[in-house]
Enzyme design. Structure first.
Site, PDB file in Angstrom:
ATOM      1  N   ASP A  46     -37.609  11.468 -35.667  1.00 50.14           N
ATOM      2  CA  ASP A  46     -38.038  12.753 -35.136  1.00 50.14           C
ATOM      3  C   ASP A  46     -37.146  13.086 -33.932  1.00 50.14           C
ATOM      4  O   ASP A  46     -36.024  13.530 -34.103  1.00 50.14           O
ATOM      5  CB  ASP A  46     -39.520  12.645 -34.772  1.00 50.14           C
ATOM      6  CG  ASP A  46     -40.206  13.959 -34.488  1.00 50.14           C
ATOM      7  OD1 ASP A  46     -39.629  15.016 -34.775  1.00 50.14           O
ATOM      8  OD2 ASP A  46     -41.331  13.929 -33.968  1.00 50.14           O
ATOM      9  N   VAL A  50     -46.166  16.418 -40.527  1.00 49.35           N
ATOM     10  CA  VAL A  50     -46.348  15.687 -41.777  1.00 49.35           C
ATOM     11  C   VAL A  50     -47.173  14.422 -41.566  1.00 49.35           C
ATOM     12  O   VAL A  50     -47.069  13.766 -40.526  1.00 49.35           O
ATOM     13  CB  VAL A  50     -44.995  15.348 -42.452  1.00 49.35           C
ATOM     14  CG1 VAL A  50     -44.317  16.607 -42.944  1.00 49.35           C
ATOM     15  CG2 VAL A  50     -44.070  14.593 -41.504  1.00 49.35           C
ATOM     16  N   GLU A  64     -38.274   2.515 -40.432  1.00 43.39           N
ATOM     17  CA  GLU A  64     -39.044   3.508 -39.688  1.00 43.39           C
ATOM     18  C   GLU A  64     -39.639   4.524 -40.655  1.00 43.39           C
ATOM     19  O   GLU A  64     -39.076   4.761 -41.722  1.00 43.39           O
ATOM     20  CB  GLU A  64     -38.112   4.191 -38.679  1.00 43.39           C
ATOM     21  CG  GLU A  64     -38.736   5.267 -37.837  1.00 43.39           C
ATOM     22  CD  GLU A  64     -39.831   4.810 -36.894  1.00 43.39           C
ATOM     23  OE1 GLU A  64     -40.840   4.273 -37.392  1.00 43.39           O
ATOM     24  OE2 GLU A  64     -39.704   5.020 -35.684  1.00 43.39           O
TER      25      GLU A  64
END
Length: 179
Positions: free
Chosen positions: A103, A153, A99
């Protein structure tokens, strides 16, 4: 594109070095288990990280991909959708999910459950980035490249509206781009 970046968090060199370290650790663990895993990249974000990681493996492995989504723009919507399942069977196999970022944890939690329900012997997760401040589901990656702050990001596979994935570094996107 670089003009949209507020700051660089991780350089290409830092990422490559960490990938070498992660690959050595993962290889050691699977060799100790005497297991040939299926390396499953979650499309699209994991592709640069997965490519950097697997080219360093010297142990036997198979690779496959899945397309899974729980996002709409910048927000996790909580509804995890399998858009493309992998081609190989996970029954009686070890799975290493690759991955780009952990998050909220929703996607990886559902993917792990799915593999276990399909008969995988074990499911491990390697993530380039971890953003623990955003976690809403209790899940941790087995291998993490870097822990990052709760900022937007992009780069090295991570995107905003399908852009910026091709940046060779991880950067923080300027807020005026996504607000």
């Amino acid at each position: 594109m670089s003009k949209d970046i507020e700051k660089v968090l991780l350089t290409e060199e830092q990422i490559e070095q960490r990938c070498k370290e992660l690959a050595a650790q993962i290889e050691h663990d699977y060799e100790q288990e005497n297991t040939v895993p299926i390396i499953v990249g979650l499309l699209r974000g994991s592709v640069p990280f997965m490519a950097e990681l697997i080219k360093r493996f010297t142990f036997p492995c198979e690779i496959d991909f899945m397309s899974v989504s729980s996002y709409d723009g910048t927000e996790s919507i909580g509804d995890v959708r399998i858009e493309k399942d992998m081609d190989l069977s996970s029954k009686d196999r070890a799975i290493l999910v690759v991955e780009d970022i952990v998050d909220t944890g929703r996607t990886l939690s559902e993917v792990r459950k799915m593999f276990l329900n399909k008969g995988a012997t074990n499911v491990k997760i390697v993530s380039l980035l971890d953003k623990p401040e955003r976690r809403v589901v209790d899940i941790e990656a087995d291998y993490v490249g870097f822990t990052v702050p709760n900022e937007f990001v992009v780069g090295y596979g991570l995107d905003y509206n399908q852009k910026y994935r091709n940046l060779p570094f991880i950067g923080v996107l300027k807020p005026e781009i996504y607000e």
